[in-house]
Motif scaffolding. Structure first.
Motif, short mmCIF file in Angstrom:
data_model
loop_
_atom_site.label_atom_id
_atom_site.label_comp_id
_atom_site.label_asym_id
_atom_site.label_seq_id
_atom_site.Cartn_x
_atom_site.Cartn_y
_atom_site.Cartn_z
N LEU A 1 41.26 56.78 46.11
CA LEU A 1 42.41 56.13 45.47
C LEU A 1 42.01 55.20 44.32
O LEU A 1 42.85 54.45 43.82
N PHE A 2 40.74 55.23 43.95
CA PHE A 2 40.20 54.41 42.85
C PHE A 2 40.45 52.92 43.06
O PHE A 2 40.75 52.18 42.13
N LEU A 3 40.33 52.49 44.31
CA LEU A 3 40.57 51.08 44.63
C LEU A 3 39.42 50.19 44.17
O LEU A 3 39.62 49.00 43.93
N TYR A 4 38.23 50.76 44.02
CA TYR A 4 37.10 49.98 43.51
C TYR A 4 37.35 49.56 42.07
O TYR A 4 36.98 48.47 41.65
N GLU A 5 37.99 50.44 41.29
CA GLU A 5 38.31 50.12 39.90
C GLU A 5 39.53 49.21 39.79
O GLU A 5 39.64 48.40 38.88
N ARG A 6 40.46 49.37 40.72
CA ARG A 6 41.71 48.61 40.67
C ARG A 6 41.54 47.16 41.12
O ARG A 6 42.09 46.25 40.51
N TRP A 7 40.79 46.95 42.20
CA TRP A 7 40.62 45.61 42.74
C TRP A 7 39.14 45.31 42.90
O TRP A 7 38.42 46.03 43.62
N GLU A 8 38.67 44.24 42.31
CA GLU A 8 37.25 43.87 42.41
C GLU A 8 36.85 43.53 43.84
O GLU A 8 35.72 43.75 44.24
N TRP A 9 37.78 42.96 44.61
CA TRP A 9 37.46 42.52 45.96
C TRP A 9 37.30 43.68 46.94
O TRP A 9 36.81 43.48 48.05
N TRP A 10 37.69 44.90 46.55
CA TRP A 10 37.59 46.03 47.47
C TRP A 10 36.13 46.29 47.87
O TRP A 10 35.83 46.61 49.01
N ASP A 11 35.23 46.13 46.92
CA ASP A 11 33.81 46.32 47.20
C ASP A 11 33.30 45.28 48.20
O ASP A 11 32.56 45.61 49.13
N ASP A 12 33.73 44.03 48.02
CA ASP A 12 33.33 42.98 48.96
C ASP A 12 33.88 43.26 50.36
O ASP A 12 33.19 43.06 51.36
N LEU A 13 35.13 43.72 50.42
CA LEU A 13 35.73 44.08 51.71
C LEU A 13 34.93 45.19 52.38
O LEU A 13 34.65 45.13 53.58
N GLY A 14 34.55 46.18 51.60
CA GLY A 14 33.76 47.29 52.14
C GLY A 14 32.42 46.83 52.68
O GLY A 14 31.98 47.27 53.74
#
Length: 143
Positions: A82-95
């Motif tokens: 869903l390209f959430l890494y590009e959409r929200w910077e915090w997605w990577d931290d959550l992962g």
């Protein structure tokens, strides 16, 4: 025997995800293969570890850490699909948080149950420290 099937359920949810990632053209093929390998290693690694502990030592893990590992894999895959890494910077931290938590939980349970079988004698504090170290090692290889 019935309880050991509960360990398969979280891992079985990875199969449709694996197939979807290979079939759906959302990224270049090499990226989809890399994501699929992550899914395969996490699923098969968890399954082989649980199976060997049960067969060799009679240790039956609870399904909750496996659900946590499965959730971390799904979070990572959805971020890519869903390209959430590009959409929200915090997605990577959550992962990173979810993945590390899942690995620490699984490692701590494995070490706690092997300690209960008198395979080694280490205080709980050091089991926790060692679990975090295992998670950091796996995260280093993943990155």
């Amino acid at each position: 025997m019935k309880r050991s099937w509960s360990l398969l359920l979280p891992l079985l949810t990875l199969i449709p995800l694996f197939v979807f990632i290979l079939a759906y053209d959302f990224e270049p093929v090499k990226n989809r293969i890399a994501i699929s390998l992550t899914i395969a290693f996490a699923g098969l690694g968890s399954l082989i570890t649980a199976h060997r502990l049960h067969r060799r030592h009679g240790i039956l893990l609870s399904a909750l850490p496996l659900w946590a590992v499965t959730g971390a894999v799904w979070e990572d895959a959805l971020g890519n699909i869903l390209f959430l890494y590009e959409r929200w910077e915090w997605w990577d931290d959550l992962g990173h948080f979810i993945g590390t938590f899942a690995i620490v939980w699984a490692a701590f349970e494995i070490m706690s149950k092997t300690r209960a079988k008198a395979m080694w004698n280490l205080p709980s504090f050091w089991l926790g420290v060692f679990s975090v170290a295992v998670a950091m090692l796996i995260a280093t290889f993943y990155e």
